[in-house]
Design a protein around this motif. Structure first.
Motif, PDB file in Angstrom:
ATOM      1  N   VAL A  71       0.842  -1.210   0.000  1.00 51.80           N
ATOM      2  CA  VAL A  71       0.000   0.000   0.000  1.00 51.80           C
ATOM      3  C   VAL A  71       0.870   1.250   0.000  1.00 51.80           C
ATOM      4  CG1 VAL A  71      -1.713   1.308   1.327  1.00 51.80           C
ATOM      5  CG2 VAL A  71      -1.933  -1.172   1.102  1.00 51.80           C
ATOM      6  N   ALA A  72       1.988   1.209   0.751  1.00 56.67           N
ATOM      7  CA  ALA A  72       2.910   2.351   0.751  1.00 56.67           C
ATOM      8  C   ALA A  72       3.500   2.565  -0.633  1.00 56.67           C
ATOM      9  CB  ALA A  72       4.015   2.116   1.778  1.00 56.67           C
ATOM     10  N   TYR A  73       3.814   1.511  -1.329  1.00 52.29           N
ATOM     11  CA  TYR A  73       4.327   1.638  -2.697  1.00 52.29           C
ATOM     12  C   TYR A  73       3.267   2.257  -3.609  1.00 52.29           C
ATOM     13  CZ  TYR A  73       5.036   0.271  -7.521  1.00 52.29           C
ATOM     14  OH  TYR A  73       5.123   0.291  -8.893  1.00 52.29           O
ATOM     15  N   LEU A  74       2.019   1.797  -3.494  1.00 50.76           N
ATOM     16  CA  LEU A  74       0.966   2.345  -4.342  1.00 50.76           C
ATOM     17  C   LEU A  74       0.759   3.832  -4.106  1.00 50.76           C
ATOM     18  CD1 LEU A  74      -1.714  -0.521  -4.162  1.00 50.76           C
ATOM     19  CD2 LEU A  74      -0.113  -0.039  -6.019  1.00 50.76           C
ATOM     20  N   TYR A  75       1.024   4.268  -2.881  1.00 52.63           N
ATOM     21  CA  TYR A  75       0.847   5.692  -2.583  1.00 52.63           C
ATOM     22  C   TYR A  75       1.948   6.537  -3.220  1.00 52.63           C
ATOM     23  CZ  TYR A  75       0.766  10.061  -0.020  1.00 52.63           C
ATOM     24  OH  TYR A  75       0.731  11.403   0.309  1.00 52.63           O
ATOM     25  N   LEU A  76       3.172   6.006  -3.256  1.00 50.21           N
ATOM     26  CA  LEU A  76       4.286   6.769  -3.788  1.00 50.21           C
ATOM     27  C   LEU A  76       4.163   6.889  -5.309  1.00 50.21           C
ATOM     28  CD1 LEU A  76       7.187   5.256  -1.653  1.00 50.21           C
ATOM     29  CD2 LEU A  76       6.138   7.515  -1.393  1.00 50.21           C
ATOM     30  N   PRO A  77       4.612   7.999  -5.891  1.00 51.83           N
ATOM     31  CA  PRO A  77       4.429   8.242  -7.341  1.00 51.83           C
ATOM     32  C   PRO A  77       5.490   7.562  -8.202  1.00 51.83           C
ATOM     33  CG  PRO A  77       5.443  10.157  -6.322  1.00 51.83           C
ATOM     34  CD  PRO A  77       5.183   9.197  -5.205  1.00 51.83           C
ATOM     35  N   PHE A  78       5.513   6.233  -8.171  1.00 46.22           N
ATOM     36  CA  PHE A  78       6.424   5.523  -9.057  1.00 46.22           C
ATOM     37  C   PHE A  78       5.790   5.389 -10.432  1.00 46.22           C
ATOM     38  CE2 PHE A  78       8.283   3.976  -5.042  1.00 46.22           C
ATOM     39  CZ  PHE A  78       9.622   4.191  -5.312  1.00 46.22           C
ATOM     40  N   PRO A  79       6.598   5.189 -11.469  1.00 42.78           N
ATOM     41  CA  PRO A  79       6.050   5.033 -12.827  1.00 42.78           C
ATOM     42  C   PRO A  79       5.143   3.804 -12.914  1.00 42.78           C
ATOM     43  CG  PRO A  79       8.408   5.475 -12.905  1.00 42.78           C
ATOM     44  CD  PRO A  79       8.071   5.238 -11.468  1.00 42.78           C
ATOM     45  N   ASP A  80       4.163   3.906 -13.808  1.00 38.98           N
ATOM     46  CA  ASP A  80       3.223   2.787 -13.983  1.00 38.98           C
ATOM     47  C   ASP A  80       3.914   1.529 -14.506  1.00 38.98           C
ATOM     48  OD1 ASP A  80       1.250   4.466 -13.121  1.00 38.98           O
ATOM     49  OD2 ASP A  80       0.580   5.008 -15.152  1.00 38.98           O
TER      50      ASP A  80
END
Length: 381
Positions: free
Chosen positions: A86-95
Motif C-alpha cells: 500500500v505504501a508503494y501504491l501511494y508513492l508516485p512511481f512510474p506505472d
C-alpha cells in the motif's frame, strides 16, 4: 520473462529520477502507512486472534484451532507485506513498475499461503485424523510422518510451480524436461527407488511400528525410525543399525512385540534313584502350582514325566506367561524356578547332573584286591 519491465541501465536511471520526485511528506505518509499496518498486526495477533482462538477451542473439533495456529505466523507477515505494498501504491512511481510490484506482492501472498498449509500438514495435525476417520484409514506413528512428508513435498512443488507461472516461466517445458531425463534418473537411482517402494510396503502392510522389537536374518532390536530410504533399528547392544527398506521388505520379519503371551519350556532332570511315587507327586504339585499362578496363562499348561535320559529322569514343562515384557518375564520365570526348587526340596528329590556309573564283575574286583595287597607287601619289604 515478464514484459513491460524497464531494462538496465535505463531502469536504474528511471528509479533514481522517480525517487527524486518524491517529497519528504510523501515518504513520511508512506512510512506512516507501514506503521499503521504494523500496529494493526499487533492488535490483531495479540488480542483479536487470541480471542478467536479461545472461542475455537470451545468447538467440538480441533480442526479450526489447528488451522488458526498454522496460519498465525503467515498472517503476521501478511500484514507487513500489505503495508509495504500500500505504501508503494501511494508513492508516485512510474506505472511501468506496477506490474513487477504486483507480481512480487502475489508471490509473497502465495508464499504465505503455502507456509500456512505447510504448518497445517505437520505430523501433529488434526486434519489427518479427521480424514482417516472419514475414509476409514488408520494413521500410526509410521504412516503419519510418511504422509506428512508427501503432502509437504506436494505443497512446496505446487507453490514453486504457481510462482514460476506468475513470473511467466514455462512450467510445462520444465516438466517435459524432467520427463526426458526420467529414464536416466531411474536407471541411476534404482537402489533409491527400490528403498522408497520398500518403505511404502513396510508402511502399508505394517509388519511393525515404532518401538517394536523385531528380528530378521540380519538384525534384531527395537525400531527407532523409518524414512523413505531406510529403517533404523537399535540393537540390544545399543548399536544403531540402518537397514535399507528394499532389504528389509524382502526378508522374513519376526515381530516379538506382537506376542500375546510368552513361552517357557524346559526339561527338569531328576536323579534315577527317585521313586515313582515321588515323581508323580512332583509332577502333580508343579502342575497345580502353575495352574494357580496369577501370572501364568491358563490356556495351555503341560507338565509330564517325559523321558529316560542318559543321566536323568526328565519332567517336561511347557507353559506361557501373561506378560511379554522382557524384565517382567524374567521376574516371573525366576519365581517359577524358585517354587519348583521348593517343591523338590519338600519331596526330597534331587536334581540330576551329568554323571556316569561304572559296574564291575566280582572276579575283577577280587583280582584288583589281590594286586593291591601284593603291592602293600612289596612296599613293606
Amino acid at each position: 520473462m515478464p514484459e513491460n519491465i524497464p531494462e538496465s541501465p535505463e531502469a536504474i536511471t528511471t528509479i533514481i529520477s522517480s525517487w527524486q520526485k518524491v517529497s519528504w511528506e510523501e515518504i513520511g505518509i508512506a512510512i506512516g502507512i507501514i506503521l499503521i499496518f504494523l500496529v494493526f498486526r499487533k492488535i490483531l495477533t495479540k488480542y483479536l486472534y487470541k480471542l478467536i482462538l479461545r472461542f475455537s477451542r470451545k468447538a467440538p473439533t480441533d480442526v479450526i484451532t489447528n488451522i488458526l495456529l498454522a496460519f498465525e505466523k503467515p498472517i503476521r507477515v501478511f500484514f507487513v507485506i500489505i503495508g509495504f505494498y500500500v505504501a508503494y501504491l501511494y508513492l508516485p512511481f512510474p506505472d511501468a513498475y506496477d506490474d513487477i510490484m504486483g507480481r512480487l506482492f502475489r508471490t509473497f501472498i502465495i508464499t504465505q499461503f503455502a507456509w500456512g498449509l505447510y504448518n497445517l500438514s505437520s505430523t501433529t495435525s488434526e486434519i489427518f485424523m479427521k480424514v482417516g476417520k472419514r475414509f476409514d484409514i488408520e494413521f500410526d506413528d509410521i504412516l503419519m510422518p510418511f504422509i506428512s512428508k508427501l503432502v509437504r513435498f506436494a505443497i512446496i512443488a505446487m507453490s514453486l510451480s504457481i510462482i514460476a507461472s506468475e513470473w511467466d516461466y514455462d512450467v510445462s517445458g520444465f516438466v517435459a524436461g524432467l520427463g526426458l531425463g526420467g529414464l536416466a534418473f531411474a536407471l541411476a537411482a534404482q537402489d533409491s527407488i527400490g528403498n522408497f517402494f520398500g518403505g511404502v510396503v513396510i508402511i502399508t502392510e505394517k509388519p511393525f511400528t515404532l518401538g517394536d522389537w523385531i528380528s530378521t536374518p540380519t538384525v534384531e532390536g527395537t525400531v527407532e525410525d523409518i524414512t523413505f530410504r531406510s529403517t533404523k533399528i537399535r540393537t540390544f547392544a545399543q548399536a544403531l543399525v540402518t537397514v535399507p527398506n528394499s532389504t528389509l521388505a524382502n526378508q522374513a520379519i519376526t515381530n516379538w512385540s506382537q506376542m500375546g503371551k510368552r513361552q517357557i519350556t524346559f526339561n527338569l532332570g531328576i536323579t534315577y534313584t527317585t521313586p515313582k511315587e515321588k515323581i508323580e507327586r512332583c509332577v502333580q504339585r508343579i502342575d497345580d502350582m502353575l495352574r494357580n499362578h496369577d501370572e501364568i496363562h491358563q490356556e495351555l499348561i503341560m507338565v509330564r514325566f517325559n523321558a529316560f535320559n542318559s543321566s536323568s529322569l526328565d519332567i517336561f514343562l511347557y507353559f506361557f506367561t501373561k506378560t511379554t515384557q522382557w524384565e517382567e518375564f524374567l521376574r516371573v520365570r525366576e519365581d517359577i524356578n524358585l517354587r519348583i526348587m521348593g517343591i523338590l526340596e519338600e519331596e526330597a528329590v534331587s536334581v540330576a547332573f551329568p554323571s556316569r556309573s561304572i559296574y564291575m564283575e566280582k572276579a575283577e574286583m577280587d583280582k584288583m584286591s589281590t594286586s593291591v595287597d601284593a603291592a602293600k607287601d612289596n612296599s613293606s619289604l
